[in-house]
Design a protein around this motif. Structure first.
Motif, short mmCIF file in Angstrom:
data_model
loop_
_atom_site.label_atom_id
_atom_site.label_comp_id
_atom_site.label_asym_id
_atom_site.label_seq_id
_atom_site.Cartn_x
_atom_site.Cartn_y
_atom_site.Cartn_z
N LEU A 79 100.12 -15.29 29.27
CA LEU A 79 100.75 -14.10 28.70
C LEU A 79 102.23 -14.35 28.42
N PHE A 80 102.55 -15.53 27.90
CA PHE A 80 103.95 -15.93 27.76
C PHE A 80 104.72 -15.00 26.83
N PRO A 105 96.31 -7.28 29.82
CA PRO A 105 96.91 -7.11 31.14
C PRO A 105 98.43 -7.27 31.04
N VAL A 106 99.16 -6.45 31.75
CA VAL A 106 100.62 -6.51 31.73
C VAL A 106 101.13 -6.45 33.16
N TYR A 107 102.04 -7.35 33.50
CA TYR A 107 102.62 -7.39 34.84
C TYR A 107 103.81 -6.43 34.96
N GLU A 114 109.44 -13.27 36.52
CA GLU A 114 109.19 -14.48 37.32
C GLU A 114 108.31 -15.47 36.58
N LYS A 115 107.30 -14.97 35.88
CA LYS A 115 106.31 -15.83 35.22
C LYS A 115 106.64 -16.12 33.75
N GLY A 116 107.66 -15.46 33.21
CA GLY A 116 107.90 -15.57 31.79
C GLY A 116 106.80 -14.93 30.97
N HIS A 117 106.21 -13.83 31.50
CA HIS A 117 105.06 -13.19 30.88
C HIS A 117 105.44 -11.86 30.22
N TRP A 118 104.47 -11.32 29.45
CA TRP A 118 104.67 -10.03 28.82
C TRP A 118 104.88 -8.94 29.86
N GLY A 145 98.26 -1.99 35.39
CA GLY A 145 98.14 -3.37 34.95
C GLY A 145 97.48 -3.55 33.61
N VAL A 146 97.28 -2.48 32.85
CA VAL A 146 96.59 -2.56 31.56
C VAL A 146 97.35 -1.74 30.53
#
Length: 400
Positions: A79-80, A105-107, A114-118, A145-146
């Motif tokens: 999910l970058f 899914p969205v953090y 932390e993860k470089g995610h969406w 989370g959605v």
């Protein structure tokens, strides 16, 4: 209802679907998929637009516009929060029906950073939520989370990337492969190979974008040179990214080339990158780096070489780096490459300077004794293994 689920590989299908079918995530039955949901991966060799064949399709293979009511992004999919990731989502919006949605899914903000995610804020910055009655793309929180993403009455601006190139050129490339192979079986294998390379670049450019951002920040101008087997995909995406300031670079493509792919790529991006990116087709024995490199990437450039050749290529790259420049190495190597090896390439890199590592699963720097959480329990286990073995990580050394 025509629903599709995207998975990293077939290994993750069950877990990905459980995330959306679970009552824990969907207490009000807002996002539950259809029981006949069709699974797809980026590397499948099954090329079909049929949703009733009980097989796993390839989500890069050309399909009709507006084919799906809903597209579910599995928790296994990276999910970058990169330029490529945003462009990929925009292209996916074209395969959903009017009124359809992408469900993903969205953090939470901290974990996403932390993860470089969406995260929600990342999505809203790219796909603006409804603004009065102008009907921009809508981003909605569905459940814990959605989130869902849909198009309003106005499309977001195009986002140039290699994802955009592949989605817009894939039909021509597939037709060329079919004519070249002479049969559908040959087409499937050839198309899956090119799709796999494009998908791998998603990880490569997203992680390296994060490494550059962590080291140089947003505004510092950076020149990037790369040795790889990707036709220039990586450096092109770094040049196009608005999150870092890459002002120029070069690529040496070191494996057998496919002329149709190389020509399609070069002509498509000429208006975007101009003379900022020099792409050459060469081999490992005749690599020359441009001087004044701030970042040199060796991506799948060392496997296939003996140890003395590997060390010579590393030394040549190191000698062409500016002070404070970065050497970034990513490859799939035998045990000599692992952290536990007292000899071999890992030790060679440590001898150059302080070595840091970034994950190939999430865009995060790996720290000793720091666990990285993940919605996918399978990926979480792989993150632990990656931290311990460090065979698939991005290895980074800064020249001081």
């Amino acid at each position: 209802m025509a629903d599709a689920a995207f998975h990293l590989t077939e290994e993750f299908i069950t877990e990905d679907l459980e995330y959306y079918f679970s009552g824990e995530r969907d207490k009000n039955n807002q996002i539950r998929p259809d029981d006949n949901i069709y699974s797809m991966t980026p590397t499948s060799t099954h090329l079909s637009v049929s949703l009733e064949d009980d097989k796993v399709g390839n989500f890069f293979y050309p399909t009709l516009p507006n084919l799906f009511d809903r597209v579910y992004i599995g928790i296994s999919i990276p999910l970058f929060a990169s330029n490529w990731g945003a462009s990929f989502l925009l292209e996916l919006l074209k395969v959903v029906k009017p009124g359809g949605v992408i469900i993903l899914p969205v953090y939470p903000e901290g974990q996403a950073q932390e993860k470089g995610h969406w995260s929600r804020s990342f999505l809203e910055n790219i796909f603006l939520s409804r603004e009065r009655w102008t009907g921009f793309s809508n981003v909605r929180a569905e459940n814990d989370g959605v989130m869902s993403l849909s198009v309003g009455r106005k499309w977001p601006d195009p986002i140039a990337s290699t994802a955009q190139w592949f989605y817009q050129q894939r039909a021509n490339l597939a037709l060329g492969k079919l004519l070249e192979a002479g049969n559908r079986d040959g087409l499937a294998e050839a198309f899956a190979e090119i799709a796999t390379r494009v998908w791998a670049n998603y990880t490569h450019n997203s992680v390296i974008e994060r490494i550059i951002l962590d080291t140089f920040g947003v505004k510092a101008p950076v020149k990037v040179n790369c040795v790889s087997n990707d036709y220039g995909l990586l450096v092109t995406d770094l040049l196009l990214s608005s999150y870092i300031n890459v002002e120029g670079g070069s690529t040496v493509h070191i494996t057998q080339t496919e002329e149709a792919v190389a020509k399609s790529f070069a002509s498509y991006f000429a208006p975007h990158t101009g003379d900022q990116h020099d792409v050459k087709m060469g081999d490992r024995d005749s690599i020359e780096f441009n001087n004044n490199s701030d970042v040199i990437c060796l991506i799948h450039a060392l496997s296939g070489l003996n140890q003395s050749q590997q060390e010579a290529l590393i030394d040549k790259a190191w000698g062409n780096l500016n002070t404070n420049g970065l050497l970034i190495v990513h490859d799939v190597m035998p045990s000599a490459w692992h952290k536990s090896s007292e000899a071999g390439l890992h030790q060679k890199l440590e001898n150059l300077g302080a070595l840091s590592t970034y994950s190939s699963i999430v865009a995060s720097k790996i720290e000793n004794n720091v666990e990285i959480s993940h919605y996918s329990s399978i990926q979480e286990a792989k993150l632990v293994e990656e931290r311990e073995q460090q065979a698939t990580v991005f290895k980074v050394i800064q020249k001081m």
